[in-house]
Scaffold this motif. Sequence first.
Motif, PDB file in Angstrom:
ATOM      1  N   SER A 750     -15.582 -32.541  26.221  1.00 21.69           N
ATOM      2  CA  SER A 750     -17.000 -32.593  26.624  1.00 21.69           C
ATOM      3  C   SER A 750     -17.401 -31.376  27.449  1.00 21.69           C
ATOM      4  N   HIS A 751     -16.483 -30.440  27.661  1.00 22.06           N
ATOM      5  CA  HIS A 751     -16.779 -29.217  28.423  1.00 22.06           C
ATOM      6  C   HIS A 751     -16.313 -28.005  27.624  1.00 22.06           C
ATOM      7  N   PRO A 752     -16.997 -27.680  26.526  1.00 16.12           N
ATOM      8  CA  PRO A 752     -16.533 -26.579  25.650  1.00 16.12           C
ATOM      9  C   PRO A 752     -16.514 -25.231  26.350  1.00 16.12           C
ATOM     10  N   ILE A 753     -17.459 -24.995  27.259  1.00 20.10           N
ATOM     11  CA  ILE A 753     -17.472 -23.703  27.960  1.00 20.10           C
ATOM     12  C   ILE A 753     -16.246 -23.577  28.838  1.00 20.10           C
ATOM     13  N   LEU A 754     -15.912 -24.664  29.536  1.00 23.19           N
ATOM     14  CA  LEU A 754     -14.720 -24.653  30.378  1.00 23.19           C
ATOM     15  C   LEU A 754     -13.462 -24.437  29.543  1.00 23.19           C
ATOM     16  N   VAL A 755     -13.412 -25.098  28.377  1.00 21.26           N
ATOM     17  CA  VAL A 755     -12.257 -24.909  27.496  1.00 21.26           C
ATOM     18  C   VAL A 755     -12.157 -23.454  27.053  1.00 21.26           C
ATOM     19  N   GLY A 756     -13.323 -22.830  26.732  1.00 21.88           N
ATOM     20  CA  GLY A 756     -13.315 -21.427  26.331  1.00 21.88           C
ATOM     21  C   GLY A 756     -12.827 -20.511  27.446  1.00 21.88           C
ATOM     22  N   LEU A 757     -13.289 -20.778  28.705  1.00 20.21           N
ATOM     23  CA  LEU A 757     -12.849 -19.971  29.836  1.00 20.21           C
ATOM     24  C   LEU A 757     -11.356 -20.123  30.084  1.00 20.21           C
ATOM     25  N   VAL A 758     -10.886 -21.377  29.983  1.00 16.68           N
ATOM     26  CA  VAL A 758      -9.453 -21.602  30.176  1.00 16.68           C
ATOM     27  C   VAL A 758      -8.655 -20.883  29.101  1.00 16.68           C
ATOM     28  N   ALA A 759      -9.155 -20.929  27.863  1.00 15.94           N
ATOM     29  CA  ALA A 759      -8.457 -20.239  26.780  1.00 15.94           C
ATOM     30  C   ALA A 759      -8.422 -18.733  27.024  1.00 15.94           C
ATOM     31  N   LEU A 760      -9.538 -18.146  27.512  1.00 11.98           N
ATOM     32  CA  LEU A 760      -9.569 -16.718  27.802  1.00 11.98           C
ATOM     33  C   LEU A 760      -8.599 -16.354  28.927  1.00 11.98           C
ATOM     34  N   LEU A 761      -8.583 -17.182  29.994  1.00 16.93           N
ATOM     35  CA  LEU A 761      -7.668 -16.927  31.102  1.00 16.93           C
ATOM     36  C   LEU A 761      -6.220 -17.019  30.634  1.00 16.93           C
ATOM     37  N   ALA A 762      -5.960 -18.055  29.772  1.00 15.36           N
ATOM     38  CA  ALA A 762      -4.594 -18.195  29.257  1.00 15.36           C
ATOM     39  C   ALA A 762      -4.206 -16.983  28.413  1.00 15.36           C
ATOM     40  N   ALA A 763      -5.142 -16.534  27.566  1.00 15.55           N
ATOM     41  CA  ALA A 763      -4.854 -15.355  26.740  1.00 15.55           C
ATOM     42  C   ALA A 763      -4.638 -14.116  27.602  1.00 15.55           C
ATOM     43  N   PHE A 764      -5.461 -13.972  28.659  1.00 15.69           N
ATOM     44  CA  PHE A 764      -5.311 -12.827  29.561  1.00 15.69           C
ATOM     45  C   PHE A 764      -3.965 -12.877  30.274  1.00 15.69           C
ATOM     46  N   ALA A 765      -3.568 -14.086  30.728  1.00 11.54           N
ATOM     47  CA  ALA A 765      -2.281 -14.224  31.422  1.00 11.54           C
ATOM     48  C   ALA A 765      -1.124 -13.900  30.486  1.00 11.54           C
ATOM     49  N   ILE A 766      -1.221 -14.371  29.225  1.00 10.74           N
ATOM     50  CA  ILE A 766      -0.161 -14.076  28.253  1.00 10.74           C
ATOM     51  C   ILE A 766      -0.115 -12.586  27.958  1.00 10.74           C
ATOM     52  N   ALA A 767      -1.301 -11.955  27.867  1.00  5.30           N
ATOM     53  CA  ALA A 767      -1.344 -10.512  27.604  1.00  5.30           C
ATOM     54  C   ALA A 767      -0.709  -9.727  28.748  1.00  5.30           C
ATOM     55  N   LEU A 768      -0.996 -10.124  30.008  1.00  7.91           N
ATOM     56  CA  LEU A 768      -0.386  -9.454  31.147  1.00  7.91           C
ATOM     57  C   LEU A 768       1.121  -9.619  31.135  1.00  7.91           C
ATOM     58  N   LYS A 769       1.556 -10.824  30.804  1.00  5.63           N
ATOM     59  CA  LYS A 769       2.997 -11.070  30.760  1.00  5.63           C
ATOM     60  C   LYS A 769       3.654 -10.208  29.687  1.00  5.63           C
ATOM     61  N   CYS A 770       3.031 -10.159  28.520  1.00  9.39           N
ATOM     62  CA  CYS A 770       3.581  -9.330  27.445  1.00  9.39           C
ATOM     63  C   CYS A 770       3.558  -7.844  27.817  1.00  9.39           C
ATOM     64  N   PHE A 771       2.453  -7.416  28.469  1.00  7.22           N
ATOM     65  CA  PHE A 771       2.354  -6.002  28.869  1.00  7.22           C
ATOM     66  C   PHE A 771       3.458  -5.626  29.849  1.00  7.22           C
ATOM     67  N   GLY A 772       3.717  -6.518  30.809  1.00  2.79           N
ATOM     68  CA  GLY A 772       4.791  -6.246  31.769  1.00  2.79           C
ATOM     69  C   GLY A 772       6.150  -6.194  31.105  1.00  2.79           C
ATOM     70  N   TRP A 773       6.329  -7.105  30.171  1.00  2.00           N
ATOM     71  CA  TRP A 773       7.636  -7.120  29.471  1.00  2.00           C
ATOM     72  C   TRP A 773       7.828  -5.840  28.663  1.00  2.00           C
ATOM     73  N   LEU A 774       6.772  -5.370  27.991  1.00  2.00           N
ATOM     74  CA  LEU A 774       6.852  -4.148  27.209  1.00  2.00           C
ATOM     75  C   LEU A 774       7.078  -2.927  28.112  1.00  2.00           C
ATOM     76  N   GLN A 775       6.434  -2.930  29.287  1.00  2.00           N
ATOM     77  CA  GLN A 775       6.621  -1.816  30.212  1.00  2.00           C
ATOM     78  C   GLN A 775       8.067  -1.730  30.675  1.00  2.00           C
ATOM     79  N   ARG A 776       8.640  -2.899  31.016  1.00  2.00           N
ATOM     80  CA  ARG A 776      10.027  -2.903  31.475  1.00  2.00           C
ATOM     81  C   ARG A 776      10.974  -2.470  30.351  1.00  2.00           C
TER      82      ARG A 776
END
Length: 784
Positions: A750-776
Amino acid sequence: MQLRASWSRYTLYTLVTAIGALFAAMSPGGVMLAGAAPTAGRTGNAAVSGGTPAVPETAAVAGASPDASAATIPPAPGTSERTVTFAQLGQTNGLRLRGTEGSGDVNFGVRLDQSVASALLRLRYSYSPALIPDLSQLKVYLNEELIATLPFNKQDGGKNLLREIPLDPRMLSGFNRVRLVLIGHYTMECEDPMHSSLWADISPQSEIVTSTQPLTLRNDLSMLPVPFFDRHDNRDQSIPFVFGSQPSLAVVHAAGVVATWAGAIGDYRRTRFPVSVGTLPSKHAIAFVTNETMLPGLDMPKVDGPTLRMVVNPGDPSLKLLVIQGRDAKDLETAALALVSGRAALSGDATRIAALEPLPPRPAYDAPRWVRTDRPVKLGELVENPADLQASGYMPWPIRIQLNLPADLLTWQNTGVPMDLKYRYTPPVKPDDSSMSVSINDQFVRAYRLRSAGASTDKSHMLVELLSDGTMADRREVRIPAFQVASRNSLSFQFAMEPHKEGMCSQTITNAARSAIDADSTIDFSGLPHYAEMPNLSFFAGSGFPFTKYADLSQTAVVMSKTPDKAELETVFSTLGQFGRSTGVYADRFEVLDTTQTERFKDRDLLVVGGKDAAELLTTWGKSLPLVIDQTRRVMQSQPQGYRGDGAAGSALAASRVGPARMDAQSQGALAALVGFESPVTSSRSVVAINASSDAGLLSVVDAVDTQRDAIHGDLAVVNGDRTASYRLGNTYFVGDVSWWTRIRYHLSSHPILVGLVALLAAFAIALKCFGWLQRRAARRLEK
């Protein structure tokens, strides 16, 4: 040549008919109704066998027919007259007679404590102007005996007509059936038996008028529930409750147990319980007395234990009193439980209960009138008579099955309710458009073509031709869309078969076509979990939920004044009767508390009935209530917040969320309301309050639950006369139990905008994690 022969036959038929009519007119009594006395004043061809002339309905009402005035003669002294329409007897749309031999039935009953002095069928009908008068008529049967034949006149075709046909009282019994059969022909040549001009319509305002005299029944407990309830009487019930003095809360509990029992056996009938204290009403009544609170004028000995008696009302020997008697209130509760649970063992004019052990508590959702939700259910379990699953004719009435479900079934994102459907039918002689359609609540679900004998395109099932009755069996797996399912449902199966004729003069088509739904077909609601948003007054109005979740009301407390008045008592008993009607079984495990016993409110769903004390209790809880009503004061307030309203069966909340933030008003006018909110004592527990400014207002809420059920939604229903307005103003909460994953998905949906924001934050967090792993990883490669 053929035309000349047909004209000769027609001329000969007309001559024979005229000679027969001449002899009938010359006979002393004329043509007479079977079993009825001659009726004076019959004239001409318009006279029906034992009836009155057919006249337009408007003329009949104006008194144009001399015989019609006979029905307006006042009943003889000591008799009472009852008029019931076909609509009240279940034929809300009247009878539609079609084809050369179309027929329809109307059933009515006579109470066991009444004797019929006279009866009359007042028939309002019309017929096709295309029918040939000499070959067409309407046959009237009473309990399978022909009592009248109504002729069709050319000049009356298409008009609304009125006939009054006397019914012989000697032919009436407890259960009676009036059958109307159309014999219709529109041409002297070869005709189509299903032609559109072959019709006659019987109005739902047709009436059966009976004059009855009271019968004195013996004092025998084995007759129960007669005369307080008679299954042949389809009217609403009124069962007075009589008390020797102001009842205590324990006595109210004993009477409430009887009220749930009376509501359960009343089934579709509304049941009311007028209350008398110290006086006997002029009706069959149930009295609750102890050795210390005897009724004036009722001479009975004191008892040494719980006792049930059937006695004569001192004011009228034709009336009965069922006396529930004991030494104290505890004995009354034991006697009341013996009445509702052990009625089959009662006999004689009095029974003393030596010992009684109640049944253990019932599990949730096991009400007999509710469909089981823990396993697949056979359709044969949902009908009283196996014949209800069968039909005959090429276009029969739909086969209907009532499905009453718990109101808190979660239908959100469900793929559908599975049904294993097995059905049989007379196969068409060749492939055509004959079909069987499935609907729920008059909403189309699916249609299947009926195959001709031996035809099959479905390789997953075997078609078996049943040689014994010439029918074909078929099987389908149907999924009913979950969003179409509500608390009260009507599942219908409509067979439509095409008749076949090779030529105009081929053999006549008869109603030999048969169709049936097999009783071992199943429907399965076990895949739907129990989870619902509350408060939702439509649940309460539809099935008494959440109180009826346990059919014995084991988690319910009724809260009322210490010294309730008659209106408050009748409101409590009538509401408990509604619970019994919903579940189909008596309830004995609810508590009756006064407004000061707040410590016992814990872990209970509360039904608060508003007298003065209840209004004070609601005022103390006023911060969370959408409306509080006192005799002169109304306080209305809202707490805006988002809500869903699409999660459970029947929970589409058509309630307005428009309301003031707060309003405090003074008024002398009458006002009543049904209010739902979360219990201030225990979270996730429900409170439903019946609150009113007057005694009459309390009873108007009970009536609205019966007659204006569709208008009650949300958490506030304001009843003002015959109008009900619903609102959603307070906070919501959830009841039921689902898996944590389903709960998260349900609430996030019932909160599609919140779900979208959570999905974006999750994607951003996964991207940061992957970026750090690639840097190392890159750094390690450079070091090498």
